[in-house]
Design a protein around this motif. Structure first.
Motif, PDB file in Angstrom:
ATOM      1  N   THR A 191       0.672  -1.105  -6.575  1.00 42.61           N
ATOM      2  CA  THR A 191       0.321  -1.825  -5.175  1.00 42.61           C
ATOM      3  C   THR A 191       0.200  -3.145  -5.580  1.00 42.61           C
ATOM      4  O   THR A 191       0.569  -4.199  -4.819  1.00 42.61           O
ATOM      5  CB  THR A 191      -1.086  -1.404  -4.696  1.00 42.61           C
TER       6      THR A 191
ATOM      7  N   GLN B 261      -5.485   3.337   1.759  1.00 42.25           N
ATOM      8  CA  GLN B 261      -4.903   4.346   0.761  1.00 42.25           C
ATOM      9  C   GLN B 261      -5.869   5.317   0.562  1.00 42.25           C
ATOM     10  O   GLN B 261      -5.526   6.489   0.493  1.00 42.25           O
ATOM     11  CB  GLN B 261      -4.781   3.779  -0.581  1.00 42.25           C
TER      12      GLN B 261
ATOM     13  N   GLU C 258       0.751  -1.160   0.084  1.00 39.93           N
ATOM     14  CA  GLU C 258       0.082   0.038   0.025  1.00 39.93           C
ATOM     15  C   GLU C 258       0.749   1.106  -0.040  1.00 39.93           C
ATOM     16  O   GLU C 258       0.398   2.281  -0.666  1.00 39.93           O
ATOM     17  CB  GLU C 258      -0.972   0.219   1.324  1.00 39.93           C
TER      18      GLU C 258
ATOM     19  N   GLY D 203       2.145   1.887  -3.502  1.00 38.14           N
ATOM     20  CA  GLY D 203       1.098   2.471  -4.397  1.00 38.14           C
ATOM     21  C   GLY D 203       0.852   4.112  -3.889  1.00 38.14           C
ATOM     22  O   GLY D 203       0.779   4.861  -4.968  1.00 38.14           O
TER      23      GLY D 203
END
Length: 226
Positions: A113, A72, A42, A45
């Motif tokens: 991710t 996120q 995460e 990302g």
């Protein structure tokens, strides 16, 4: 008479102390707290949202946002609040918006991710819908961002105990650790070895440059005739 401090008095005092903390600091501390709860994938990302450019034909910001994990999404919302504060300070200081432009690019967050989570190359291509060379550049830029954040110096003088901060306390060690873990997971073929895609992209670039030169020559010849 001796004044006895009760538990209720201490609680009231703590509430008063917390209320004295500037709102931007509270927002920043909430953002740090969410970041520390992330998984390495995460974090990868999210870092891509900071460093990757928009892709051609990418989904809208809303569509990209809906593809993010719940954590996120919370981090992006917290980061947008911080960006608004930054823009306010820039404008008060007379900085042109076009120079100090701040934004998050969410379009590549899902594929970065997934790649940091261990998905295959074919799966990453299917998720992104991008050409192999474009996807390698996207993943490589995210990887580079993770490495830079993971290598930032550690400043141990920090705290989230309700103290008003007069200066930045540096990157949180948990965030630095997550960036390093994510970078290790992303550092695999073909991101680790970009040569095959670089050669293909170079050929395409040379062909497009030659086409542009031909178009320019044709336009000049037409101008001379007229």
């Amino acid at each position: 008479l001796e004044y006895l401090v009760t538990d209720d008095d201490l609680i009231d005092q703590e509430k008063e102390d917390i209320s004295d903390i500037p709102k931007p600091q509270k927002e920043a501390e909430n953002l740090v707290d969410y970041l520390c709860q992330m998984e390495p994938s995460e974090m990868a990302g999210y870092v891509s949202c900071l460093v990757v450019d928009a892709q051609r034909g990418a989904d809208s910001a809303l569509e990209s946002f809906q593809k993010l994990t719940n954590l996120q999404q919370r981090v992006v919302q917290g980061a947008l609040l911080s960006l608004e504060r930054l823009v306010e300070v820039q404008r008060k200081s007379g900085l042109d918006d076009s120079i100090g432009k701040c934004q998050l690019e969410l379009s590549s967050c899902d594929v970065v991710t997934a790649w940091a989570s261990g998905c295959s190359w074919n799966e990453a291509l299917a998720i992104s819908g991008a050409a192999p060379g474009d996807l390698v550049r996207t993943l490589s830029r995210a990887l580079d961002g993770l490495r830079q954040l993971g290598n930032l110096p550690y400043l141990p003088a920090r705290g989230l105990d309700g103290t008003v901060h007069l200066e930045a306390s540096g990157i949180h060690p948990k965030i630095r650790s997550l960036c390093r873990e994510a970078a290790n997971e992303m550092d695999r073929y073909p991101v680790k070895d970009m040569l095959p895609f670089d050669e293909a992209e170079l050929d395409n670039t040379e062909e497009s440059d030659e086409d542009e030169k031909d178009d320019i020559i044709e336009e000049e010849e037409v101008d001379e005739r007229t």
